[in-house]
Design a protein around this motif. Structure first.
Motif, PDB file in Angstrom:
ATOM      1  N   ALA A 294      -5.153  -3.965  -2.539  1.00 41.27           N
ATOM      2  CA  ALA A 294      -4.934  -2.818  -1.650  1.00 41.27           C
ATOM      3  C   ALA A 294      -3.803  -1.931  -2.129  1.00 41.27           C
ATOM      4  O   ALA A 294      -3.696  -0.783  -1.735  1.00 41.27           O
ATOM      5  CB  ALA A 294      -4.636  -3.303  -0.241  1.00 41.27           C
ATOM      6  N   SER A 295      -2.916  -2.471  -2.969  1.00 42.24           N
ATOM      7  CA  SER A 295      -1.734  -1.709  -3.376  1.00 42.24           C
ATOM      8  C   SER A 295      -2.049  -0.729  -4.498  1.00 42.24           C
ATOM      9  O   SER A 295      -3.072  -0.821  -5.123  1.00 42.24           O
ATOM     10  CB  SER A 295      -0.646  -2.663  -3.835  1.00 42.24           C
ATOM     11  OG  SER A 295      -1.083  -3.440  -4.913  1.00 42.24           O
TER      12      SER A 295
ATOM     13  N   ALA B 240       0.831  -1.207   0.000  1.00 46.91           N
ATOM     14  CA  ALA B 240       0.000   0.000   0.000  1.00 46.91           C
ATOM     15  C   ALA B 240       0.862   1.252   0.000  1.00 46.91           C
ATOM     16  O   ALA B 240       0.480   2.289  -0.557  1.00 46.91           O
ATOM     17  CB  ALA B 240      -0.924  -0.006   1.206  1.00 46.91           C
TER      18      ALA B 240
END
Length: 274
Positions: free
Chosen positions: A273-274, A23
């Motif tokens: 999520a990244s 993230a």
């Protein structure tokens, strides 16, 4: 430069560490990350406003909150790992990861082959756990020096592959539950003992790196969990011999398959999520 400490209540395993790292990957303000699983804290050396980092962490759903933030002294900044030292360490760690990849790949083939012959869902599931680890090590090595997009694709592929393998193991457990099986307890215990030795070697290779970067800490915990799984198969083999029942083998196979499935789902969370 600032140092900000984040309390992250739901960061309790290497998967969460990896999600958080990805993230923040590519964030030019971040200079250094230091994870502490025991205290569930993340310490970040960074430029700019710490609230911007919090904005990147909040969507992950781990309950991240700023514990404290302060300016670093010139001496503290100087103690951050120089790039040259980091590059040397990375080369050495890559060699260790290649060795881990080879050990896990070989044991995957051995455990799967004998597991099918011995009708042991415990060995089959444990072999898939070995394969999952080998896939993580291989994709990690592939991602070294690559772009963030390629890292995300590698993580995505790894996640889907682990889920596919776990589903296969669950189907095999269900099939043997319905149609029955006669697991060879002696083969179970012998092969699991060999796998235990292999994972002990992995732990030895990782012993110098368990307090290093997050991926090496994760590798240490992966191998520790594998040792526990190996012991579980050995105990299941002993129980099969004692009670002349396939239930211990099915239960251990089910537990390991669920662990592999959970790992695959978490890896997909990393890429999203990244």
């Amino acid at each position: 430069m600032k140092q900000t400490v984040f309390d992250i209540p739901r960061m309790d395993c290497p998967s969460e560490e990896k999600i958080i790292r990805m993230a923040l990957d590519g964030n030019e303000a971040v200079m250094n990350l230091d994870f502490n699983l025991k205290s569930r804290q993340l310490t970040v050396a960074h430029e700019g406003d710490s609230s911007k980092l919090l904005e990147a962490l909040e969507p992950l759903g781990f309950g991240a909150k700023i514990s404290n933030s302060r300016e670093l002294s010139e001496m503290e900044e100087a103690l951050l790992i120089p790039k040259e030292k980091h590059d040397t360490s990375t080369a050495y760690e890559s060699r260790v990861l290649r060795q881990l990849l080879a050990i896990n790949a070989i044991m995957f083939i051995v455990e799967l082959s004998i597991g099918l012959y011995a009708q042991s869902t415990g060995l089959i599931a444990d072999s898939l756990d070995m394969f999952a680890d080998a896939a993580v090590y291989g994709l990690s090595l592939y991602a070294v020096g690559k772009t963030i997009q390629l890292k995300k694709k590698a993580a995505h592929l790894s996640g889907y592959l682990q889920i596919l393998l776990a589903v296969g193991a669950l189907v095999e457990v269900s099939r043997r539950l319905i149609f029955g099986s006669e697991p060879e307890e002696y083969l179970m215990m012998c092969v699991a003992a060999i796998a235990l030795v292999a994972n002990t070697i992995c732990l030895w290779l990782l012993s110098k790196h368990r307090d290093g970067e997050v991926h090496m800490k994760a590798s240490w915990i992966f191998s520790t969990n594998d040792v526990i799984a190996n012991l579980g198969v050995i105990i299941a083999g002993a129980l099969v011999w004692t009670f002349q029942s396939n239930w211990p083998d099915l239960i251990v196979g089910l537990i390991i398959a669920i662990i592999v499935l959970r790992g695959g789902i978490r890896i997909l969370k990393i890429s999203k999520a990244s």
